[in-house]
Structures are given as structure tokens and as C-alpha cells.
Motif scaffolding. Structure first.
Motif: not given
Length: 285
Positions: A42-53, A65-72
Motif C-alpha cells: 500500500r505505502e511502498g518500502e523504505g523508512q524502515w525505522r518508522t515503518l513498524p509503528k 526490512r530483513l523479512r521483506w527483503m529475504n522472504y516477502l
DNA sequence: AATCCGACCAACCGCGCAAGG
DNA sequence: GCCTTGCGCGGTTGGTCGGAT
């Protein structure tokens, strides 16, 4: 897909990322995967530090980031490493060493983590069993009569100061059909060139001016195997131009094709990357 | 059936680099 | 030039699985 129960935090050393109160760690659950994937979709990747919140995940950004890059990521290819992929990993590792991200960038759908794991669990052991040092790709017990070297011979050892150059023995069989291309390119300044997969593009002639770092290199006699390999594995969108350039002229490439590949000089151990949008390419190092 | 052990691989860790202030 | 922040990379850890004993 395995989703084992989360192991206790006490089994791992704490780091700033995970010392924050309330952050979850360990294996991801299917629910978390859905939340992360749908948010990034929906929002695109990046801004990993604030993404979880923002996404509503109790994870640190690094873990997301790791989960997205390596798996999802949709582009991640699952499943067994194919024989041709394995061959490419071997060749790229021989040239690049443990630069997993660089190697992964040449193998569509594979991640650096996956390639690293595959190397550590399969390929390094395979090389050792064949008497090859997985770090240097050279025989562990150098012996001129040994048949341990799986790589083809360099026809002129005097032109091979680069540690990546492979010593050969005529007793050693070829491993793949691509080995027939393993010959160094020598320009008229006495420097040797070789591309990332250890093959040249047939006969060649080189013109250069060493003082201003510009070279023209002509390759002749491209064949289908060569182009097929380049197109399948080495195409890349990253085209970078710098003021240190070398011009590569493809001669007798019919029809001209758009490919991306890397070169390395024996003398400098330098990686060159090139895009070949037509019959001309610009290199950087 | 229980235990051991090695292989596999997802995830963690720490460091280095680049960008921005 | 220095500091902070965020990202990416390579090395390492440890949980799970499956075969061997």
C-alpha cells in the motif's frame, strides 16, 4: 513454510534494536507477514525505522526490512537452487569473494542471505570435497599432477597476476559449456581483462590510452551461448557513468543487444560494470 | 521409541558507509 | 569537519527437521 514457536529472548544477546520495551523478536508469524506485506504494497518500502509503528507491528525496522527483503518480496524466488544458478554462484564467488549482495544482484530472484546460506551449507563443502579451497578456489594441496582443479586452464600463466586467475591442467575436464570462453583479454597496454564469469567474447583487439583511463575494446564473434548467458544472468538496471570511462565497442554483434556485465582487470583487481544499450558501452570502476 | 547429531536456513548482530543537519 | 541517523552488508547464531544409531 516453517513457523516455529518464538525462542526466548534470553537465548540471544541484546542489541539496541531489541532492547526497546515491547518489541517482538524471533520467527515471524503468518499474521505479521500479512500486515507487513500489505502495508508495503500500500505505502511502498523504505523508512524502515518508522515503518513498524506506522504498519502496526511490534518489530524493529531492521527486522521488518530483513523479512521483506529475504522472504516477502514478490520477486524472491523460492525453491531449490538450479544447477545453472549454482554454476553462476561458483563463478561469481571466484571473482568477487564473499560479496553476497553483489552476487545476488546477478542472480534474479535470489537473495544475498539465501546465496550465503547455500554457499556455507553446500558449495563450500562441495569444493572442499574436491580438494578446492573455497576461499581462493585453488587446490588446497598444490600439485602439478593433481586433478583437483575443477576450473579450466589459463593458456598463458605469465599474463595472470590477478589472484582470481585460475591455474589449469589439460587433464581437467570442463565443468560447463561456458568454460570454453575462459581466455584473458589483453589490451595494447599489456593489461589483461576478463569478464565476471571468466569468459571473453571471442577474439578481440584493444586500443587505449592508459594516461587518461580511457580504453576502446572490440569484441568479435559473439555467439548465442554468450548472449544468452549475459541476457539471462547479468542484465542490470544500474547504469552509472563517471568521468573515468572506458568505451567498449561491440563489433560483429548481430543484432546488437542490450546487456549488462562486469569486467575485472587482472592488474588492478577492479570491477567494471557496463551497460550495452546498443553497440557501445560505458564502463566505470 | 528415544536420543543424538548434522544439515539447513531464518533471523539476529555489529559494523561501515552515505546522507543530511 | 563533526555528529547523528538510517540503511545495507557479511558474519554468526540457534531452532527445526530428518536421518542414523
Amino acid at each position: 513454510m516453517r513457523y516455529p514457536s518464538a525462542f526466548p529472548a534470553s537465548t540471544r544477546k541484546s542489541t539496541p534494536c531489541f532492547t526497546k520495551e515491547g518489541l517482538k523478536r524471533g520467527p515471524w508469524t503468518p499474521e505479521e507477514d500479512v500486515i507487513l506485506a500489505s502495508y508495503i504494497k500500500r505505502e511502498g518500502e523504505g523508512q524502515w525505522r518508522t515503518l513498524p509503528k506506522r504498519a502496526g507491528l511490534l518489530r524493529c525496522g531492521k527486522s521488518c526490512r530483513l523479512r521483506w527483503m529475504n522472504y516477502l518480496r514478490p520477486s524472491v524466488k523460492r525453491g531449490q537452487i538450479a544447477p545453472d544458478e549454482e554454476d553462476l554462484i561458483l563463478r561469481l564467488h571466484r571473482l568477487l569473494g564473499n560479496r553476497w549482495a553483489l552476487i545476488a544482484g546477478r542472480i534474479p530472484g535470489r537473495t544475498d542471505n539465501e546465496i550465503k546460506n547455500y554457499w556455507n551449507s553446500h558449495l563450500s563443502k562441495k569444493l572442499i570435497s574436491q580438494g578446492i579451497d573455497p576461499r581462493t578456489h585453488k587446490p588446497m594441496n598444490p600439485n602439478p599432477n593433481s586433478s583437483g582443479n575443477i576450473y579450466p586452464t589459463n593458456p598463458n600463466p605469465n599474463t595472470s597476476p590477478n589472484p582470481n586467475t585460475i591455474n589449469d591442467s589439460s587433464e581437467n575436464p570442463k565443468v560447463t559449456t561456458l568454460d570454453q570462453y575462459q581466455n584473458p583479454v589483453v589490451n595494447n597496454n599489456g593489461e589483461n581483462w576478463q569478464n565476471a564469469v571468466g569468459m571473453t567474447m571471442g577474439s578481440k583487439s584493444c586500443h587505449g590510452n592508459h594516461s587518461n583511463e580511457e580504453y576502446n575494446i572490440e569484441f568479435y564473434n559473439f555467439d548465442d551461448t554468450c548472449f544468452s548467458f549475459l541476457n539471462n544472468y547479468l542484465f542490470n538496471e544500474d547504469i552509472v557513468f563517471t568521468n573515468q570511462q572506458a568505451n567498449i565497442v561491440l563489433a560483429a554483434a548481430s543484432p546488437p543487444q542490450s546487456v549488462m556485465y562486469s569486467l575485472q582487470t587482472f592488474n588492478h583487481g577492479t570491477i567494471w560494470e557496463a551497460s550495452l544499450p546498443s553497440t557501445m558501452a560505458t564502463f566505470r570502476r
